[in-house]
Structures are given as structure tokens and as C-alpha cells.
Write a protein that holds these residues in place. Structure first.
Motif, PDB file in Angstrom:
ATOM      1  N   VAL A   4     -73.882  26.503  15.608  1.00 18.07           N
ATOM      2  CA  VAL A   4     -73.028  27.217  14.664  1.00 18.07           C
ATOM      3  C   VAL A   4     -71.799  27.820  15.338  1.00 18.07           C
ATOM      4  CG1 VAL A   4     -74.892  27.708  13.056  1.00 18.07           C
ATOM      5  CG2 VAL A   4     -74.409  29.328  14.913  1.00 18.07           C
ATOM      6  N   GLY A   5     -71.688  27.659  16.634  1.00 16.81           N
ATOM      7  CA  GLY A   5     -70.519  28.153  17.355  1.00 16.81           C
ATOM      8  C   GLY A   5     -70.468  27.555  18.747  1.00 16.81           C
ATOM      9  N   LEU A   6     -69.296  27.148  19.172  1.00 18.69           N
ATOM     10  CA  LEU A   6     -69.113  26.560  20.495  1.00 18.69           C
ATOM     11  C   LEU A   6     -67.824  27.135  21.080  1.00 18.69           C
ATOM     12  CD1 LEU A   6     -70.067  24.548  22.640  1.00 18.69           C
ATOM     13  CD2 LEU A   6     -68.881  22.744  21.395  1.00 18.69           C
ATOM     14  N   TRP A   7     -67.944  27.741  22.272  1.00 11.12           N
ATOM     15  CA  TRP A   7     -66.834  28.477  22.860  1.00 11.12           C
ATOM     16  C   TRP A   7     -66.686  28.102  24.327  1.00 11.12           C
ATOM     17  CZ3 TRP A   7     -64.337  31.771  19.504  1.00 11.12           C
ATOM     18  CH2 TRP A   7     -65.031  32.092  18.319  1.00 11.12           C
ATOM     19  N   ARG A   8     -65.452  28.055  24.791  1.00 15.42           N
ATOM     20  CA  ARG A   8     -65.184  27.830  26.207  1.00 15.42           C
ATOM     21  C   ARG A   8     -64.649  29.122  26.820  1.00 15.42           C
ATOM     22  NH1 ARG A   8     -62.079  22.998  29.480  1.00 15.42           N
ATOM     23  NH2 ARG A   8     -61.721  24.180  31.400  1.00 15.42           N
ATOM     24  N   GLU A   9     -65.245  29.515  27.944  1.00 12.02           N
ATOM     25  CA  GLU A   9     -64.827  30.722  28.651  1.00 12.02           C
ATOM     26  C   GLU A   9     -63.977  30.356  29.862  1.00 12.02           C
ATOM     27  OE1 GLU A   9     -67.897  34.254  28.101  1.00 12.02           O
ATOM     28  OE2 GLU A   9     -68.708  32.673  29.374  1.00 12.02           O
ATOM     29  N   THR A  10     -62.951  31.128  30.111  1.00 12.68           N
ATOM     30  CA  THR A  10     -62.120  30.955  31.297  1.00 12.68           C
ATOM     31  C   THR A  10     -62.202  32.222  32.133  1.00 12.68           C
ATOM     32  OG1 THR A  10     -60.595  29.524  30.084  1.00 12.68           O
ATOM     33  CG2 THR A  10     -59.819  30.429  32.166  1.00 12.68           C
ATOM     34  N   LEU A  11     -62.552  32.065  33.414  1.00 15.45           N
ATOM     35  CA  LEU A  11     -62.709  33.184  34.327  1.00 15.45           C
ATOM     36  C   LEU A  11     -61.692  33.064  35.462  1.00 15.45           C
ATOM     37  CD1 LEU A  11     -66.617  33.077  34.728  1.00 15.45           C
ATOM     38  CD2 LEU A  11     -65.301  34.220  32.937  1.00 15.45           C
ATOM     39  N   THR A  12     -61.429  34.178  36.127  1.00 14.10           N
ATOM     40  CA  THR A  12     -60.616  34.144  37.334  1.00 14.10           C
ATOM     41  C   THR A  12     -61.479  33.652  38.498  1.00 14.10           C
ATOM     42  OG1 THR A  12     -61.179  36.383  38.065  1.00 14.10           O
ATOM     43  CG2 THR A  12     -59.361  36.155  36.480  1.00 14.10           C
ATOM     44  N   GLU A  13     -60.860  33.432  39.654  1.00  9.90           N
ATOM     45  CA  GLU A  13     -61.619  33.003  40.827  1.00  9.90           C
ATOM     46  C   GLU A  13     -62.652  34.038  41.224  1.00  9.90           C
ATOM     47  OE1 GLU A  13     -59.420  31.804  44.193  1.00  9.90           O
ATOM     48  OE2 GLU A  13     -58.579  30.005  43.248  1.00  9.90           O
ATOM     49  N   ASP A  14     -62.409  35.297  40.921  1.00 10.81           N
ATOM     50  CA  ASP A  14     -63.350  36.361  41.247  1.00 10.81           C
ATOM     51  C   ASP A  14     -64.384  36.576  40.156  1.00 10.81           C
ATOM     52  OD1 ASP A  14     -62.103  36.898  43.684  1.00 10.81           O
ATOM     53  OD2 ASP A  14     -60.626  38.203  42.725  1.00 10.81           O
ATOM     54  N   GLY A  15     -64.372  35.739  39.133  1.00 10.72           N
ATOM     55  CA  GLY A  15     -65.374  35.829  38.076  1.00 10.72           C
ATOM     56  C   GLY A  15     -65.027  36.775  36.954  1.00 10.72           C
ATOM     57  N   LEU A  16     -63.792  37.279  36.888  1.00 12.57           N
ATOM     58  CA  LEU A  16     -63.398  38.155  35.788  1.00 12.57           C
ATOM     59  C   LEU A  16     -63.041  37.328  34.559  1.00 12.57           C
ATOM     60  CD1 LEU A  16     -61.121  40.777  37.607  1.00 12.57           C
ATOM     61  CD2 LEU A  16     -63.556  40.934  37.064  1.00 12.57           C
ATOM     62  N   HIS A  17     -63.466  37.819  33.410  1.00  9.17           N
ATOM     63  CA  HIS A  17     -63.214  37.097  32.169  1.00  9.17           C
ATOM     64  C   HIS A  17     -61.741  37.166  31.795  1.00  9.17           C
ATOM     65  CE1 HIS A  17     -63.042  36.538  27.763  1.00  9.17           C
ATOM     66  NE2 HIS A  17     -64.003  35.672  27.978  1.00  9.17           N
ATOM     67  N   GLN A  18     -61.151  36.013  31.447  1.00  9.54           N
ATOM     68  CA  GLN A  18     -59.770  35.958  30.978  1.00  9.54           C
ATOM     69  C   GLN A  18     -59.680  35.693  29.482  1.00  9.54           C
ATOM     70  OE1 GLN A  18     -57.936  32.952  33.593  1.00  9.54           O
ATOM     71  NE2 GLN A  18     -56.681  34.602  34.435  1.00  9.54           N
ATOM     72  N   ARG A  19     -60.396  34.651  29.022  1.00  6.14           N
ATOM     73  CA  ARG A  19     -60.287  34.275  27.622  1.00  6.14           C
ATOM     74  C   ARG A  19     -61.503  33.458  27.206  1.00  6.14           C
ATOM     75  NH1 ARG A  19     -55.144  30.377  27.230  1.00  6.14           N
ATOM     76  NH2 ARG A  19     -56.013  29.902  25.177  1.00  6.14           N
ATOM     77  N   THR A  20     -61.778  33.501  25.900  1.00  2.00           N
ATOM     78  CA  THR A  20     -62.809  32.662  25.296  1.00  2.00           C
ATOM     79  C   THR A  20     -62.171  31.947  24.113  1.00  2.00           C
ATOM     80  OG1 THR A  20     -64.570  34.192  25.932  1.00  2.00           O
ATOM     81  CG2 THR A  20     -65.073  32.613  24.200  1.00  2.00           C
ATOM     82  N   ASP A  21     -62.270  30.613  24.096  1.00  5.20           N
ATOM     83  CA  ASP A  21     -61.618  29.806  23.071  1.00  5.20           C
ATOM     84  C   ASP A  21     -62.641  29.074  22.219  1.00  5.20           C
ATOM     85  OD1 ASP A  21     -58.559  29.743  23.910  1.00  5.20           O
ATOM     86  OD2 ASP A  21     -59.730  29.578  25.748  1.00  5.20           O
ATOM     87  N   ALA A  22     -62.480  29.135  20.903  1.00  3.10           N
ATOM     88  CA  ALA A  22     -63.311  28.330  20.023  1.00  3.10           C
ATOM     89  C   ALA A  22     -63.045  26.854  20.313  1.00  3.10           C
ATOM     90  CB  ALA A  22     -63.001  28.641  18.561  1.00  3.10           C
ATOM     91  N   VAL A  23     -64.109  26.080  20.467  1.00  2.67           N
ATOM     92  CA  VAL A  23     -63.985  24.651  20.759  1.00  2.67           C
ATOM     93  C   VAL A  23     -63.930  23.890  19.433  1.00  2.67           C
ATOM     94  CG1 VAL A  23     -65.068  22.642  21.827  1.00  2.67           C
ATOM     95  CG2 VAL A  23     -65.189  24.882  22.948  1.00  2.67           C
ATOM     96  N   PRO A  24     -62.859  23.195  19.160  1.00  5.55           N
ATOM     97  CA  PRO A  24     -62.779  22.443  17.903  1.00  5.55           C
ATOM     98  C   PRO A  24     -63.704  21.235  17.930  1.00  5.55           C
ATOM     99  CG  PRO A  24     -60.858  21.993  19.261  1.00  5.55           C
ATOM    100  CD  PRO A  24     -61.629  23.073  19.973  1.00  5.55           C
ATOM    101  N   GLY A  25     -64.071  20.760  16.751  1.00  7.75           N
ATOM    102  CA  GLY A  25     -64.953  19.605  16.654  1.00  7.75           C
ATOM    103  C   GLY A  25     -64.385  18.353  17.273  1.00  7.75           C
ATOM    104  N   THR A  26     -63.065  18.318  17.471  1.00  6.99           N
ATOM    105  CA  THR A  26     -62.427  17.142  18.063  1.00  6.99           C
ATOM    106  C   THR A  26     -62.484  17.147  19.588  1.00  6.99           C
ATOM    107  OG1 THR A  26     -60.318  18.333  17.978  1.00  6.99           O
ATOM    108  CG2 THR A  26     -60.838  16.870  16.133  1.00  6.99           C
TER     109      THR A  26
END
Length: 422
Positions: free
Chosen positions: A234-256
Motif C-alpha cells: 500500500v506504499g513504496l518509498w525510497r529514502e536518500t541518506l548522506t554518507e554519514d547516514g543522516l536522512h535527506q529525503r523520502t520519495d514516493a515510488v511511482p508504479g512506473t
């Protein structure tokens, strides 16, 4: 009223649940009534069962104002709580947080209601056990040591000869960010820090040392209902972290997205290994080029989506979980075609939020939501982890370029005056 058949803890023993039922939410997060609201919107009543050490309603407090029709504290033993729930005639038992998973499993089994097997609750709460189970099942999980001994952790990390490794609480739901370590000195420092912080979130004294798994990070939200028990993403998200593991962004993954299908397939293979046959789950997965998906940890209780209830059913695991329980099954969910991002803000130094720059930020075209804490004049600290972040902003739009342009503009604002004095 017509009864609806469903599968209970033992598939050989069908039980009946009536429409317009009552759900017991075990160990709900204080102040968070979102799940109860979703049940009530669909005609169900709610009971909050808080754990010992929590708070009962204050004298004169009306339970419905807290989001629940009834509340009581689980502090007099299992038998007493079971009797209270039988008197309340609950028709479903769900965990309201990670602290409620094992108890919800046990209560559902004792009440002959649908639920996951209480004998395997540890599969749904322990990182080390999860990694071992998946590896035994032929699925990918990081090499892992579970231990409460720093000496053992240091020896194992040295023996394995890993360039980078991760230290985290064994409890898969602890919100503290895993520490990425490159040396034994970093491991010692991270151990002391986590040992001081983890008891605020869990009673589990163990930690896990795991090999660092490279690749993109994904969150996969699933839910299955008590009738068919076919999990649905019901939800699929991609997380982007810095090299030190800090969270930068989370993006909804489109069905495509080219990885959406393989991630869904991995989740559906992993869930039964973890004993998750009913209800919500969130899988944290790494996807490295050429090596497929690897499970980092799993959680078996409902959680708000990264952007909150702002963008409909496709990215609303809380609503999906309540709907699945009420309806008994889950309809396939199409992943969104919009571009939605939650970005975590980061301050380079201590300061305060500049009112003029904040107004410019709010007026950017893709800004859909700014967290309540980001207000003019609010103090900010130098960001060293997600807890010290000034807050978050949700971006949303039908055009990727607009979202990305807005994201870059906000990052420039962060270094160009958003945090005055920083």
C-alpha cells in the motif's frame, strides 16, 4: 446483522466477526489517535489498552475526547485484561505501537480472534532474529551478531574484516538511527551512545552488529485482511541518506519505477518468513545494483506514511490497515502517479528560523505541507541526526521537475538565510 467469516489464529478454526465491530488498540502512542479515527470513520468502536507505566484517563476525563470510547491500563496481568476485553466484546485486537506487538498477538490468540502467531512474535520485533530467519529461507539479509557485550561486538567486527558495519538496537522498532562505523573506536563510541539512548525506547538490552549493505534504501508498507490474508503493498518509498547516514529525503515510488515490481515480490516472499500473515507491516530494504533486495529490518504494526495522511489511499498505510480489518480483505492499490517527497531539513549551526525566508519557502510551488514546528523565530540546533533536525517539508506535484526545483530551492535557502545566525 449478517456475520462475516474470517480466518483466526488457527486456519483450521474459522471465527465470526460482526460488521460494526470493536477494536482493541494495544499500547497506542500517547497523543496519536489517527488509527482510532480511521476505525471510527468506518463505524467501529475503539478501546485503548495502555501498558503499565502509561497513564489512565485523569479524573473527569471523557474517553471519547482522547479518540477512544474506552481506555484502561494493562497492569493487573493477562487474565484481568482478557476479562476486560471480553466484557467489552471486542472483535479485533491490533498493536498501536511496537510495544504492543507481542501482547496484541497473545490477546488475539486467547480471545480466538484473528492475529499472528504469538509463538513467533520475536520474528516481528528483533533485527537479529529477522536476519537469521531470512538467510535460512534463502532470502538476503546482512550478516548479523546479536549481543549485549561490547567485547563480543568488537571481536566479531574484527573477525569478519568488514570495511563498514552498522550498530543498532536489536529491537527493530527503535527510532534511533543505526550508527555507521568504520573503526573499532567508532564502534565503541556508538555503543556508549546507543546504550544511553536506547532504554528510552525499548526494554531490550541487546544490540546488533551488522555488515553495512550498500544500495538505495526503500520502505515497503503492506497490509493483509483477516478473510483472504493476501498481503498488498500500500506504499513504496525510497529514502536518500548522506554518507554519514543522516536522512535527506523520502520519495514516493511511482508504479512506473523499474524496481517497484521486484521490491513488491521480495516483500511478499519475506512476510511469511517473518510470521506476518495478518495486518500491517513495514519492511526496510536495501537494493544494491546487481544483487537484489536485502531486508534490513521489519516492523509489524501500523505506522503513518512518511508524508502523513495528505495524499490519499495509495500512500496512507493507517487508513489501509483499518479498512483491511473492517472489510476483511484488501483491494489492490495502485501506486501514485504524482511525485511526493518528504525532505528532512538540516541546519549547519545553531540559530533561529528567519521569518522572511520562511515565507518564501512556504510560497514555493510544490510545497504541500510544512511541519508545525518550523515557525518564524523558532530556535534551531546544528543538525547531527534526525532528532535535531529543524523539521520537515512535504513536496507534491504532478511534474517531477517542479518538485525537484522546489527541493533544490529549499536546500539553497538553508545555506542562504533560512536559519538566521547559523
Amino acid at each position: 446483522m449478517t456475520a462475516v467469516p474470517l480466518i483466526a489464529n488457527s486456519p483450521a478454526e474459522p471465527r465470526l466477526v460482526m460488521p460494526g465491530g470493536k477494536v482493541a488498540i494495544i499500547a497506542p502512542v500517547d497523543g496519536d489517535t489517527r488509527l482510532a479515527q480511521e476505525y471510527r470513520a468506518q463505524g467501529w468502536r475503539c478501546v485503548a489498552v495502555r501498558l503499565g507505566g502509561g497513564h489512565a484517563p485523569a479524573p473527569g476525563h471523557l474517553p471519547h475526547r482522547s479518540g477512544y470510547g474506552e481506555e484502561f491500563v494493562h497492569d493487573e496481568g493477562l487474565r484481568h485484561t482478557l476479562e476486560r476485553l471480553r466484557v467489552s466484546e471486542v472483535t479485533s485486537v491490533v498493536a498501536g505501537s511496537h510495544r504492543g506487538v507481542a501482547l496484541a498477538d497473545r490477546l488475539a490468540a486467547e480471545l480466538d480472534l484473528a492475529g499472528n502467531d504469538p509463538a513467533t512474535s520475536w520474528l516481528r520485533t528483533d533485527r537479529g532474529v529477522q536476519a537469521a530467519a531470512l538467510r535460512d529461507a534463502g532470502l538476503s539479509a546482512p550478516r548479523t551478531l546479536s549481543t549485549s557485550s561490547l567485547t563480543q561486538a568488537l571481536k566479531w567486527a574484527g573477525f569478519c574484516g568488514m570495511d563498514r558495519f552498522v550498530l543498532a538496537s536489536a529491537d527493530s522498532a527503535v527510532p534511533l538511527e543505526p550508527a555507521l562505523c568504520r573503526t573499532t573506536t567508532e564502534l565503541r563510541d556508538a555503543w556508549e551512545r546507543l546504550r544511553a539512548e536506547a532504554p528510552r525506547h525499548t526494554d531490550d538490552p541487546e544490540f546488533v552488529v551488522q555488515e553495512h549493505v550498500p544500495g538505495a534504501r526503500y520502505l515497503i508498507d503492506t497490509v493483509s485482511g483477516p478473510v483472504e490474508r493476501h498481503p498488498v503493498v500500500v506504499g513504496l518509498w525510497r529514502e536518500t541518506l548522506t554518507e554519514d547516514g543522516l536522512h535527506q529525503r523520502t520519495d514516493a515510488v511511482p508504479g512506473t519505477d523499474p524496481h517497484a515490481r521486484s521490491l513488491k515480490q521480495f516483500a511478499l516472499r519475506a512476510l511469511p518468513v517473518l510470521g506476518i500473515g495478518l495486518g500491517p507491516a513495514r519492511l526496510h530494504v536495501a537494493l544494491a545494483p546487481g544483487s537484489g533486495a536485502t531486508l534490513l529490518r521489519a516492523q509489524a504494526y501500523v505506522q503513518e506514511g512518511p508524508t502523513g495522511p495528505l495524499h490519499g489511499h495509495a500512500c496512507d498505510p493507517v487508513r489501509a490497515a483499518a479498512t483491511a480489518d473492517v472489510a476483511g480483505l484488501v483491494r489492490p492499490v495502485a501506486l501514485p502517479r504524482r511525485f511526493t517527497t518528504r525532505m528532512t531539513l538540516a541546519a549547519g549551526d545553531d540559530g533561529f528560523v528567519d521569518a522572511r525566508v520562511l515565507r518564501r519557502l512556504r510560497s514555493l510551488p510544490a510545497v504541500a505541507h510544512v511541519c508545525p514546528g518550523l515557525t518564524a523565530g523558532a530556535p534551531v540546533r546544528r543538525t547531527v541526526d534526525e532528532a535535531s533536525s529543524p523539521g520537515h517539508v512535504v513536496l507534491d506535484g504532478q511534474d517531477r521537475r517542479t518538485v525537484e526545483d522546489t527541493y533544490r530551492s529549499i536546500r539553497l535557502m538553508e545555506t542562504g538565510g533560512l536559519y538566521a545566525g547559523a
